[in-house]
Enzyme design. Structure first.
Site, PDB file in Angstrom:
ATOM      1  N   SER A   1       0.826  -1.199   0.000  1.00 43.12           N
ATOM      2  CA  SER A   1       0.000   0.000   0.000  1.00 43.12           C
ATOM      3  C   SER A   1       0.863   1.251   0.000  1.00 43.12           C
ATOM      4  CB  SER A   1      -0.897   0.006   1.250  1.00 43.12           C
ATOM      5  OG  SER A   1      -1.478   1.271   1.464  1.00 43.12           O
TER       6      SER A   1
ATOM      7  N   TYR B   1      -2.258  -0.102   9.980  1.00 39.51           N
ATOM      8  CA  TYR B   1      -2.432  -0.677   8.649  1.00 39.51           C
ATOM      9  C   TYR B   1      -1.150  -0.529   7.838  1.00 39.51           C
ATOM     10  CZ  TYR B   1      -3.951  -1.088   3.794  1.00 39.51           C
ATOM     11  OH  TYR B   1      -4.058  -1.457   2.472  1.00 39.51           O
TER      12      TYR B   1
END
Length: 325
Positions: free
Chosen positions: A127, A152
């Site tokens: 990501s 995350y």
């Protein structure tokens, strides 16, 4: 040849599976169908994939035994690992879900891969959030990524480190992709484009963080899928030297001001938005911008969908799927 697509009922996984099926390939899809968002959307995606060449197994990648049982003897030659617990803000509220899906799940898929005979290569999802609060734009793979601003992001960086270790130890051909703000038809309800469209059509105030002073490298799903498949088709070669492991940015390489994106969406929906300006959210960053020179050089990746084309395509699907007029 069968390609294993984890997270096949998810947004990107669904589109990748469909592209492979359209090419006449066999796809084994797995997904836990968890309740992070309405599982009916996931079931609807799976229904759209039904047909020759597609097989699905409901399994949690964090359950090593169930995963091994579901995949045994399936003839897998390639892996596209997209299953994960997504969402920056949700990681603040439910950290354990990210440890299970993104860390334990990553190890379980890597363990499956290393024992698989004839594996051609594995692509896995990282990501753009790994760049943390970096103010150096565009984000380059050469930039340091050791200061995440959300759990995350930390799990995604950990996934990259685990990928490198397995590539080094077991000579697995692995490629990590740092996705930048993917949007398009069949997207997730927690994604900005869905949240904005729903608020506009329902006449609700639309939350805009950091007072609207935000920019995102919005990347249309068709461009993302083209890149994922190209990378899967050309795994890194093992030359006997460094680990056969690569990490690439994959984005539009064009940061769009958030208020400009909202204006394009307003036009596509035929409604004006009522903006509610909010402060920056914890774990969020003001801008993302992908340097895609590496994936362009190595895999010919070239995004071709501007927001003026992609946003109306999303809006058309959204109205049709949700029934909101």
């Amino acid at each position: 040849m069968t390609t294993l697509v984890t997270g096949a009922a998810g947004f990107i996984g669904f589109h990748v599976a469909r592209r492979l099926l359209d090419r006449g390939e066999r796809v084994l899809g797995i997904d836990s169908l968890d309740a992070y968002y309405d599982p009916q959307l996931k079931r609807d995606r799976l229904q759209a994939l039904q047909g020759p060449g597609f097989d699905f197994r409901q399994v949690d990648i964090a359950d090593a035994g169930a995963l091994a049982e579901a995949l045994q003897g399936r003839g897998v030659r390639r892996i596209i690992h997209l299953a994960a617990q997504a969402g920056v803000r949700h990681s603040i509220e439910n950290p354990h879900a990210y440890v299970q899906a993104n860390l334990v799940g990553q190890v379980n898929v890597l363990e499956y891969a290393r024992h698989l005979e004839g594996l051609e290569g594995m692509v896995y999802a990282s990501s753009s959030s790994v760049y943390g609060g970096s103010t150096k734009l565009p984000f380059s793979e050469a930039d340091p990524v050791d200061r995440p601003v959300s759990l995350y992001a930390a799990t995604k960086k950990a996934d990259e480190l685990m990928g490198h270790a397995y590539a080094h130890l077991y000579r697995l051909p692995l490629t990590g992709l740092r996705f930048f703000t993917v949007y398009g038809p069949w997207g997730r309800p927690d994604m900005a484009m869905w949240v904005f469209a729903e608020a506009i059509l329902a006449g609700r105030p639309l939350p805009v963080f950091n007072g609207g002073d935000m920019a995102r490298d919005f990347t249309f799903i068709d461009d993302i899928v083209a890149g994922v498949v190209a990378v899967s088709d050309s795994p890194p070669a093992d030359t006997g030297g460094e680990a056969p492991h690569r990490v690439y940015n994959i984005g539009n390489s064009r940061p769009e001001p958030l208020l400009r994106v909202i204006a394009v969406l307003e036009e596509a929906l035929g409604r004006k938005a009522e903006l509610r300006l909010e402060p920056m959210q914890p774990g969020d960053v003001p801008a993302t911008y992908a340097d895609i020179s590496a994936i362009r050089r190595d895999h010919g990746f070239e995004p071709v969908t501007p927001i003026e084309e992609g946003v109306p395509r999303f809006a058309e699907w959204f109205r049709r799927y949700t029934g909101l007029a």
